[in-house]
Design a protein around this motif. Structure first.
Motif, PDB file in Angstrom:
ATOM      1  N   GLY A 137       0.819  -1.199   0.000  1.00 21.02           N
ATOM      2  CA  GLY A 137       0.000   0.000   0.000  1.00 21.02           C
ATOM      3  C   GLY A 137       0.856   1.254   0.000  1.00 21.02           C
ATOM      4  N   ARG A 138       0.192   2.393   0.182  1.00 22.50           N
ATOM      5  CA  ARG A 138       0.872   3.687   0.259  1.00 22.50           C
ATOM      6  C   ARG A 138       0.474   4.368   1.551  1.00 22.50           C
ATOM      7  N   ILE A 139       1.428   5.055   2.149  1.00 22.35           N
ATOM      8  CA  ILE A 139       1.160   5.756   3.395  1.00 22.35           C
ATOM      9  C   ILE A 139       0.248   6.944   3.119  1.00 22.35           C
ATOM     10  N   LYS A 140      -0.849   6.993   3.848  1.00 23.17           N
ATOM     11  CA  LYS A 140      -1.786   8.104   3.731  1.00 23.17           C
ATOM     12  C   LYS A 140      -1.543   9.123   4.840  1.00 23.17           C
ATOM     13  N   GLU A 141      -1.218   8.618   6.037  1.00 22.99           N
ATOM     14  CA  GLU A 141      -1.046   9.492   7.189  1.00 22.99           C
ATOM     15  C   GLU A 141      -0.015   8.882   8.133  1.00 22.99           C
ATOM     16  N   VAL A 142       0.843   9.719   8.693  1.00 22.55           N
ATOM     17  CA  VAL A 142       1.860   9.278   9.647  1.00 22.55           C
ATOM     18  C   VAL A 142       1.464   9.778  11.028  1.00 22.55           C
ATOM     19  N   LYS A 143       1.374   8.858  11.977  1.00 22.58           N
ATOM     20  CA  LYS A 143       1.090   9.214  13.367  1.00 22.58           C
ATOM     21  C   LYS A 143       2.302   8.849  14.216  1.00 22.58           C
ATOM     22  N   GLU A 144       2.182   9.035  15.515  1.00 21.66           N
ATOM     23  CA  GLU A 144       3.326   8.811  16.395  1.00 21.66           C
ATOM     24  C   GLU A 144       3.840   7.365  16.348  1.00 21.66           C
ATOM     25  N   THR A 145       2.950   6.405  16.514  1.00 24.79           N
ATOM     26  CA  THR A 145       3.368   5.002  16.530  1.00 24.79           C
ATOM     27  C   THR A 145       2.711   4.164  15.434  1.00 24.79           C
ATOM     28  N   THR A 146       1.872   4.785  14.612  1.00 22.33           N
ATOM     29  CA  THR A 146       1.159   4.039  13.570  1.00 22.33           C
ATOM     30  C   THR A 146       1.190   4.773  12.239  1.00 22.33           C
ATOM     31  N   PHE A 147       0.852   4.019  11.201  1.00 21.69           N
ATOM     32  CA  PHE A 147       0.635   4.574   9.863  1.00 21.69           C
ATOM     33  C   PHE A 147      -0.797   4.267   9.462  1.00 21.69           C
ATOM     34  N   ILE A 148      -1.409   5.162   8.713  1.00 20.21           N
ATOM     35  CA  ILE A 148      -2.656   4.866   8.024  1.00 20.21           C
ATOM     36  C   ILE A 148      -2.230   4.582   6.588  1.00 20.21           C
ATOM     37  N   ILE A 149      -2.530   3.386   6.110  1.00 26.24           N
ATOM     38  CA  ILE A 149      -2.079   2.945   4.793  1.00 26.24           C
ATOM     39  C   ILE A 149      -3.281   2.709   3.896  1.00 26.24           C
TER      40      ILE A 149
END
Length: 104
Positions: free
Chosen positions: A65-77
């Motif tokens: 997949g592709r990273i949609k959003e970067v958070k502190e400990t997680t990615f939204i892919i």
């Protein structure tokens, strides 16, 4: 008399041989197994920290997949149009470049 001195010296050297072999084996394990593994883990961690929105990734489970959003400990892919998953950063790796795959 001389034979007993030689035998005593030989047996004293034998005590250190076992310890020397153990130290040598520990050094071999360190330089050929532990050190390269630590170096590889540092490279993976550095690559994860450099990941940003839009980068192609693959999860530990094999989902691309592709990273949609970067958070502190997680990615939204984004794995498909309109399909997003939230995944822990430690289980995400940079996806191989398609140009490199075509050469193989």
């Amino acid at each position: 008399m001389l034979n007993s001195i030689i035998l005593a010296a030989a047996s004293a050297g034998g005590d250190y041989t076992g310890i020397l072999m153990i130290v040598a084996m520990i050094a071999i394990f360190y330089f050929f197994m532990i050190r390269p593994q630590n170096k590889k883990q540092k490279e993976i961690k550095k690559a994860r920290e450099a990941m940003q929105k839009g980068d192609a990734v693959v999860t530990a489970g094999g989902i691309y997949g592709r990273i949609k959003e970067v958070k502190e400990t997680t990615f939204i892919i984004t794995i498909a149009e309109g399909v997003n998953i939230k995944i822990e950063k430690t289980s995400v790796y940079a996806a191989p470049d398609p140009a490199d795959q075509a050469k193989k």
